[in-house]
Design a protein around this motif. Structure first.
Motif, PDB file in Angstrom:
ATOM      1  N   ASP A  46      93.119 -33.295  17.900  1.00 26.15           N
ATOM      2  CA  ASP A  46      92.054 -34.246  18.226  1.00 26.15           C
ATOM      3  C   ASP A  46      92.398 -35.650  17.739  1.00 26.15           C
ATOM      4  OD1 ASP A  46      90.623 -32.305  19.462  1.00 26.15           O
ATOM      5  OD2 ASP A  46      89.135 -32.038  17.893  1.00 26.15           O
ATOM      6  N   SER A  50      92.749 -38.731  20.261  1.00 23.45           N
ATOM      7  CA  SER A  50      91.917 -39.912  20.014  1.00 23.45           C
ATOM      8  C   SER A  50      92.727 -41.193  20.119  1.00 23.45           C
ATOM      9  CB  SER A  50      91.272 -39.822  18.628  1.00 23.45           C
ATOM     10  OG  SER A  50      90.453 -38.695  18.522  1.00 23.45           O
ATOM     11  N   TYR A  51      93.923 -41.188  19.552  1.00 18.16           N
ATOM     12  CA  TYR A  51      94.778 -42.369  19.626  1.00 18.16           C
ATOM     13  C   TYR A  51      95.230 -42.625  21.056  1.00 18.16           C
ATOM     14  CZ  TYR A  51      94.904 -42.664  14.560  1.00 18.16           C
ATOM     15  OH  TYR A  51      94.537 -42.806  13.244  1.00 18.16           O
ATOM     16  N   TRP A  99      84.807 -43.954  27.211  1.00 18.97           N
ATOM     17  CA  TRP A  99      85.622 -44.021  25.990  1.00 18.97           C
ATOM     18  C   TRP A  99      85.510 -45.406  25.350  1.00 18.97           C
ATOM     19  CZ3 TRP A  99      90.549 -41.740  28.735  1.00 18.97           C
ATOM     20  CH2 TRP A  99      90.298 -40.412  29.062  1.00 18.97           C
ATOM     21  N   TYR A 103      84.362 -46.111  21.517  1.00 19.77           N
ATOM     22  CA  TYR A 103      85.272 -46.787  20.596  1.00 19.77           C
ATOM     23  C   TYR A 103      84.569 -47.936  19.882  1.00 19.77           C
ATOM     24  CZ  TYR A 103      89.224 -49.428  18.785  1.00 19.77           C
ATOM     25  OH  TYR A 103      90.082 -50.102  17.951  1.00 19.77           O
ATOM     26  N   PHE A 107      85.432 -44.936  15.413  1.00 18.97           N
ATOM     27  CA  PHE A 107      86.552 -44.058  15.752  1.00 18.97           C
ATOM     28  C   PHE A 107      86.128 -42.602  15.664  1.00 18.97           C
ATOM     29  CE2 PHE A 107      90.090 -41.381  14.324  1.00 18.97           C
ATOM     30  CZ  PHE A 107      90.950 -41.527  15.408  1.00 18.97           C
ATOM     31  N   LYS A 108      85.248 -42.287  14.726  1.00 21.91           N
ATOM     32  CA  LYS A 108      84.782 -40.909  14.564  1.00 21.91           C
ATOM     33  C   LYS A 108      84.081 -40.419  15.816  1.00 21.91           C
ATOM     34  CE  LYS A 108      84.316 -37.432  11.615  1.00 21.91           C
ATOM     35  NZ  LYS A 108      85.465 -36.781  10.948  1.00 21.91           N
ATOM     36  N   ILE A 110      84.706 -41.218  18.950  1.00 20.71           N
ATOM     37  CA  ILE A 110      85.681 -40.873  19.980  1.00 20.71           C
ATOM     38  C   ILE A 110      86.542 -39.682  19.542  1.00 20.71           C
ATOM     39  CG2 ILE A 110      87.633 -42.374  19.317  1.00 20.71           C
ATOM     40  CD1 ILE A 110      87.790 -43.210  22.250  1.00 20.71           C
ATOM     41  N   TYR A 111      86.737 -39.536  18.230  1.00 20.09           N
ATOM     42  CA  TYR A 111      87.495 -38.404  17.676  1.00 20.09           C
ATOM     43  C   TYR A 111      86.758 -37.092  17.923  1.00 20.09           C
ATOM     44  CZ  TYR A 111      89.251 -35.306  13.958  1.00 20.09           C
ATOM     45  OH  TYR A 111      89.741 -34.236  13.244  1.00 20.09           O
ATOM     46  N   SER A 134      92.630 -30.643  24.100  1.00 18.10           N
ATOM     47  CA  SER A 134      91.445 -31.176  23.427  1.00 18.10           C
ATOM     48  C   SER A 134      90.291 -30.199  23.402  1.00 18.10           C
ATOM     49  CB  SER A 134      90.983 -32.461  24.125  1.00 18.10           C
ATOM     50  OG  SER A 134      91.975 -33.454  24.057  1.00 18.10           O
TER      51      SER A 134
END
Length: 362
Positions: A46, A50-51, A99, A103, A107-108, A110-111, A134
């Motif tokens: 994940d 995410s990145y 997304w 963002y 970040f959490k 989208i993670y 994913s």
């Protein structure tokens, strides 16, 4: 130049190539963790995905100049808690543009993202494989089948102690001329008003999903409305032709679990009311003088900070460099070439059964 057919072809080609090579070099080597530590596998995969999603965000915002206007409540990812996110399905690409909304919030957020998608999308080269790794939820568009798929995947997330933000398209499909006519026919048959800007929601699926998630760690329901200013890219083909949207607007409204009904019929009525409000909101956006969603309700607008833009620039540098280096190694080293070939063949075979299905049974 990027907003042309050439730019559209480059966009999809590079996304597919970078996703495929990223899976081969960064994700496939993590497969042994499935047997050693399923939870560690989930967390590391994940993080990688995410990145990559941040890279897609970066290409849309920084390279192709798409403007995103985000307003309303912040989507919060609280440790040990899940969220259900429902959104109108204006185009086949809403989930990808979303997304950018996540963002901006954190970040959490989208993670922790998981999306319910059509089962056919799992077979897409690179991008489809990434969604399988994913552990996205692939639906068959049959409630009798989908209720078991949804239950199994939610149980899987709980087993590996994964907090999720589940994006669920209540309408079941994107809004086209054909699906709009079907929605009108449904409305006429059930003595409901016709909607011009949304499709009538499938309230049975919504209610079932809410009840399943409420049995776990559900914190909030987020009602998201998406709208497009000027160009509306209906499908992947539109992007391939260079028809990128100028502006994408998202408005988010949070409903805490304590504010939500519990019974099945009450949940269905609640969903109908959300979509009635969404129709009014979108009608005002597309036909009124004020061309922003946040002129309706909450006035708060979320901007992309300089720090977040800096990280997007780093994502572009990393993914372009990593993809170019990977291609170079494939062309110059026979061992790398056969490794990538074997990885792609393996994923093509696994896709027939679904890596997500395998994960749910482990």
């Amino acid at each position: 130049m990027l907003r042309t057919a050439v730019g559209g072809l480059f966009y999809w080609s590079f996304l597919a190539l970078s996703a495929t090579l990223g899976i081969c070099f960064m994700t496939v080597p993590q497969l042994p963790l499935l047997l050693i530590s399923p939870r560690l596998f989930r967390n590391t995969v994940d993080a990688f995905v995410s990145y990559y999603l941040m890279f897609v965000v970066a290409t849309m915002e920084l390279l192709y100049g798409i403007k995103f206007v985000i307003s309303g409540d912040k989507i919060e990812s609280i440790p040990g808690a899940d969220n259900l996110i429902v959104m109108n399905h204006r185009t086949r690409l809403d989930w990808m543009f979303f997304w950018c909304c996540l963002y901006r919030h954190s970040f959490k957020s989208i993670y922790n993202l998981k999306i319910s998608l059509k089962s056919t999308l799992r077979h897409l080269l690179g991008l489809g494989w990434a969604t399988q790794f994913s552990a996205f939820i692939f639906m068959e568009r049959s409630f009798d089948k989908d209720k078991h798929i949804l239950r199994n995947m939610l149980h899987y997330y709980r087993r590996v102690r994964k907090d999720i933000n589940l994006l669920f398209f209540v309408e079941g499909t994107d809004k086209t001329q054909t699906t709009t006519q079907r929605s009108h026919a449904f409305a006429d048959k059930n003595n409901l008003p016709r909607y011009d800007y949304v499709l009538h929601p499938r309230v049975t699926g919504f209610s079932h999903t809410m009840q399943l998630m409420s049995q776990g760690n559900l914190d909030s329901l987020y009602d998201v409305t998406v709208a497009y200013k000027h160009t509306i890219p209906q499908s992947e083909l539109a992007i391939l032709k260079g028809q990128f949207p100028q502006e994408v607007h998202f408005h988010v409204k949070r409903h805490k679990k304590e504010q939500l009904p519990v019974e099945d019929e009450a949940l269905q009525d609640y969903c109908k009311e959300l979509w009635k409000e969404k129709e009014e909101q979108l009608r005002e956006f597309y036909t009124g003088d004020k061309r922003t969603l946040y002129s309706w309700g909450d006035q708060h607008s979320v901007e992309c900070s300089q720090l977040r833009r800096f990280w997007l620039v780093l994502c572009i540098i990393f993914w372009i460099s990593a993809t170019v280096l990977s291609v170079y190694l494939i062309l110059t080293n026979s061992l790398v070439f056969y490794y990538v070939l074997a990885s792609c063949l393996g994923m093509a075979i696994v896709s027939r059964y679904g890596l997500d299905t395998i994960l749910a049974k482990l």
